[in-house]
Every structure is written in C-alpha cells, then in structure tokens.
Design a protein around this motif. Structure first.
Motif, PDB file in Angstrom:
ATOM      1  N   ALA A 134      74.745  31.390  29.787  1.00  0.00           N
ATOM      2  CA  ALA A 134      75.489  30.151  29.999  1.00  0.00           C
ATOM      3  C   ALA A 134      76.669  30.031  29.040  1.00  0.00           C
ATOM      4  CB  ALA A 134      74.563  28.945  29.843  1.00  0.00           C
ATOM      5  N   SER A 135      76.489  30.513  27.802  1.00  0.00           N
ATOM      6  CA  SER A 135      77.575  30.433  26.828  1.00  0.00           C
ATOM      7  C   SER A 135      77.340  31.386  25.668  1.00  0.00           C
ATOM      8  CB  SER A 135      77.726  29.011  26.291  1.00  0.00           C
ATOM      9  OG  SER A 135      76.560  28.614  25.599  1.00  0.00           O
ATOM     10  N   CYS A 136      78.441  31.702  24.991  1.00  0.00           N
ATOM     11  CA  CYS A 136      78.404  32.533  23.795  1.00  0.00           C
ATOM     12  C   CYS A 136      79.530  32.053  22.890  1.00  0.00           C
ATOM     13  CB  CYS A 136      78.599  34.003  24.156  1.00  0.00           C
ATOM     14  SG  CYS A 136      78.661  35.104  22.708  1.00  0.00           S
ATOM     15  N   TYR A 137      79.180  31.686  21.668  1.00  0.00           N
ATOM     16  CA  TYR A 137      80.165  31.213  20.696  1.00  0.00           C
ATOM     17  C   TYR A 137      80.194  32.192  19.527  1.00  0.00           C
ATOM     18  CZ  TYR A 137      80.139  26.964  23.409  1.00  0.00           C
ATOM     19  OH  TYR A 137      80.252  26.073  24.438  1.00  0.00           O
ATOM     20  N   ALA A 138      81.380  32.724  19.239  1.00  0.00           N
ATOM     21  CA  ALA A 138      81.561  33.689  18.164  1.00  0.00           C
ATOM     22  C   ALA A 138      81.758  32.967  16.836  1.00  0.00           C
ATOM     23  CB  ALA A 138      82.774  34.571  18.458  1.00  0.00           C
ATOM     24  N   PRO A 139      81.457  33.636  15.733  1.00  0.00           N
ATOM     25  CA  PRO A 139      81.667  33.028  14.420  1.00  0.00           C
ATOM     26  C   PRO A 139      83.127  32.630  14.168  1.00  0.00           C
ATOM     27  CG  PRO A 139      80.309  34.989  14.210  1.00  0.00           C
ATOM     28  CD  PRO A 139      80.803  34.938  15.620  1.00  0.00           C
ATOM     29  N   ASP A 140      84.070  33.297  14.827  1.00  0.00           N
ATOM     30  CA  ASP A 140      85.492  32.987  14.614  1.00  0.00           C
ATOM     31  C   ASP A 140      85.991  31.828  15.486  1.00  0.00           C
ATOM     32  OD1 ASP A 140      85.783  34.073  17.164  1.00  0.00           O
ATOM     33  OD2 ASP A 140      86.890  35.843  16.501  1.00  0.00           O
ATOM     34  N   GLY A 141      85.081  31.193  16.240  1.00  0.00           N
ATOM     35  CA  GLY A 141      85.454  30.026  17.039  1.00  0.00           C
ATOM     36  C   GLY A 141      85.759  30.310  18.501  1.00  0.00           C
ATOM     37  N   ARG A 142      85.868  31.579  18.876  1.00  0.00           N
ATOM     38  CA  ARG A 142      86.104  31.904  20.281  1.00  0.00           C
ATOM     39  C   ARG A 142      84.834  31.670  21.081  1.00  0.00           C
ATOM     40  NH1 ARG A 142      87.655  37.496  21.042  1.00  0.00           N
ATOM     41  NH2 ARG A 142      86.183  37.880  19.367  1.00  0.00           N
ATOM     42  N   ALA A 143      85.005  31.413  22.374  1.00  0.00           N
ATOM     43  CA  ALA A 143      83.842  31.082  23.200  1.00  0.00           C
ATOM     44  C   ALA A 143      83.945  31.680  24.598  1.00  0.00           C
ATOM     45  CB  ALA A 143      83.689  29.575  23.311  1.00  0.00           C
ATOM     46  N   TYR A 144      82.773  32.007  25.136  1.00  0.00           N
ATOM     47  CA  TYR A 144      82.603  32.347  26.551  1.00  0.00           C
ATOM     48  C   TYR A 144      81.685  31.271  27.114  1.00  0.00           C
ATOM     49  CZ  TYR A 144      80.309  34.108  30.667  1.00  0.00           C
ATOM     50  OH  TYR A 144      79.802  34.202  31.928  1.00  0.00           O
ATOM     51  N   VAL A 145      82.124  30.612  28.173  1.00  0.00           N
ATOM     52  CA  VAL A 145      81.291  29.611  28.841  1.00  0.00           C
ATOM     53  C   VAL A 145      81.350  29.903  30.331  1.00  0.00           C
ATOM     54  CG1 VAL A 145      80.909  27.160  29.279  1.00  0.00           C
ATOM     55  CG2 VAL A 145      81.776  27.890  27.054  1.00  0.00           C
ATOM     56  N   LEU A 146      80.169  30.116  30.938  1.00  0.00           N
ATOM     57  CA  LEU A 146      80.089  30.390  32.365  1.00  0.00           C
ATOM     58  C   LEU A 146      80.557  29.167  33.131  1.00  0.00           C
ATOM     59  CD1 LEU A 146      79.120  32.434  34.546  1.00  0.00           C
ATOM     60  CD2 LEU A 146      76.940  31.242  34.506  1.00  0.00           C
ATOM     61  N   GLY A 147      81.472  29.356  34.070  1.00  0.00           N
ATOM     62  CA  GLY A 147      81.980  28.249  34.869  1.00  0.00           C
ATOM     63  C   GLY A 147      81.794  28.496  36.348  1.00  0.00           C
ATOM     64  N   SER A 148      81.770  27.433  37.111  1.00  0.00           N
ATOM     65  CA  SER A 148      81.568  27.551  38.554  1.00  0.00           C
ATOM     66  C   SER A 148      82.746  28.230  39.246  1.00  0.00           C
ATOM     67  CB  SER A 148      81.333  26.168  39.164  1.00  0.00           C
ATOM     68  OG  SER A 148      82.460  25.353  38.951  1.00  0.00           O
ATOM     69  N   ASP A 149      83.895  28.300  38.585  1.00  0.00           N
ATOM     70  CA  ASP A 149      85.076  28.907  39.194  1.00  0.00           C
ATOM     71  C   ASP A 149      85.185  30.406  38.902  1.00  0.00           C
ATOM     72  OD1 ASP A 149      85.507  28.492  36.475  1.00  0.00           O
ATOM     73  OD2 ASP A 149      87.659  28.177  36.727  1.00  0.00           O
ATOM     74  N   GLN A 150      84.208  30.969  38.172  1.00  0.00           N
ATOM     75  CA  GLN A 150      84.268  32.380  37.842  1.00  0.00           C
ATOM     76  C   GLN A 150      83.855  33.240  39.018  1.00  0.00           C
ATOM     77  OE1 GLN A 150      82.022  31.853  34.108  1.00  0.00           O
ATOM     78  NE2 GLN A 150      83.605  33.161  33.250  1.00  0.00           N
ATOM     79  N   LYS A 151      84.408  34.438  39.051  1.00  0.00           N
ATOM     80  CA  LYS A 151      84.133  35.371  40.136  1.00  0.00           C
ATOM     81  C   LYS A 151      82.884  36.186  39.842  1.00  0.00           C
ATOM     82  CE  LYS A 151      88.916  35.785  41.393  1.00  0.00           C
ATOM     83  NZ  LYS A 151      90.127  36.003  40.691  1.00  0.00           N
TER      84      LYS A 151
END
Length: 104
Positions: free
Chosen positions: A63-80
């Motif tokens: 669902a999500s991944c937050y890096a120590p440097d503040g960057r983020a991956y968040v799964l969204g409904s608009d993703q392929k």
C-alpha cells in the motif's frame, strides 16, 4: 511521478533485500499478520516504513513505502498494472516475504 516519489522499482529493491535476508523487518503496532486479516500491516526496515495488505492470509499488495529521506511510494487507483512493487517480485521472493511477514 513527482521528484519526491519512490518508483515501484526502488520499492521492489527494498522488498527483494528483505526476502533475501539482507534487511530485517520489525512490526509496527501490536497486531500480527494473522490478526490483521483482511487488513493492513505496517513494518519498519532500517528507517523505511512499509504497509502491506493481508488479503485472507495472502500478501496482496504494497500500500505504501516511505524512505528515510522523505520520498514515498503510495499505491493509487490510477496506477497501471505492474506498478505495484509486489508484482515485480519473483514467485520465490513473494513467498519468502509473505513467510517473513507471517513470522513477525
């Protein structure tokens, strides 16, 4: 993707390291994998914070991944299709990550 976004590939690399035993997870919160089904479980890995979906005792998606440097991956409904880092994992990596989550 914005400049502060983690790519699915970068997130996959972290998941791969976990599956290979290079990095170790620790559960955040009191509930185990079995207690959150169906639901979300959050873990920490060397300052990274990841949330996984437990879909009837199966690792569904990241669902999500937050890096120590503040960057983020968040799964969204608009993703392929193919943009969830879990989908990039081999069958063995997926099974190993699922096994490790169940053991927390």
């Amino acid at each position: 993707m914005s400049s502060n976004a983690l790519t699915p590939r970068e997130t996959y690399q972290l998941l791969r390291d976990i599956a290979l035993g290079i990095r170790t997870m620790r559960r955040l919160g009191e509930q185990s994998w079995a207690q959150v089904q169906p639901g979300l479980m959050t873990v920490e890995v060397e300052g990274w914070v990841l949330t996984f979906c437990n879909d009837s005792d199966t690792l569904g998606y990241c669902a999500s991944c937050y890096a120590p440097d503040g960057r983020a991956y968040v799964l969204g409904s608009d993703q392929k299709f193919g943009t969830d880092p879990i989908e990039l994992m081999s069958t063995w990596e997926h099974g190993e990550l699922q096994r490790l989550l169940k053991a927390l």
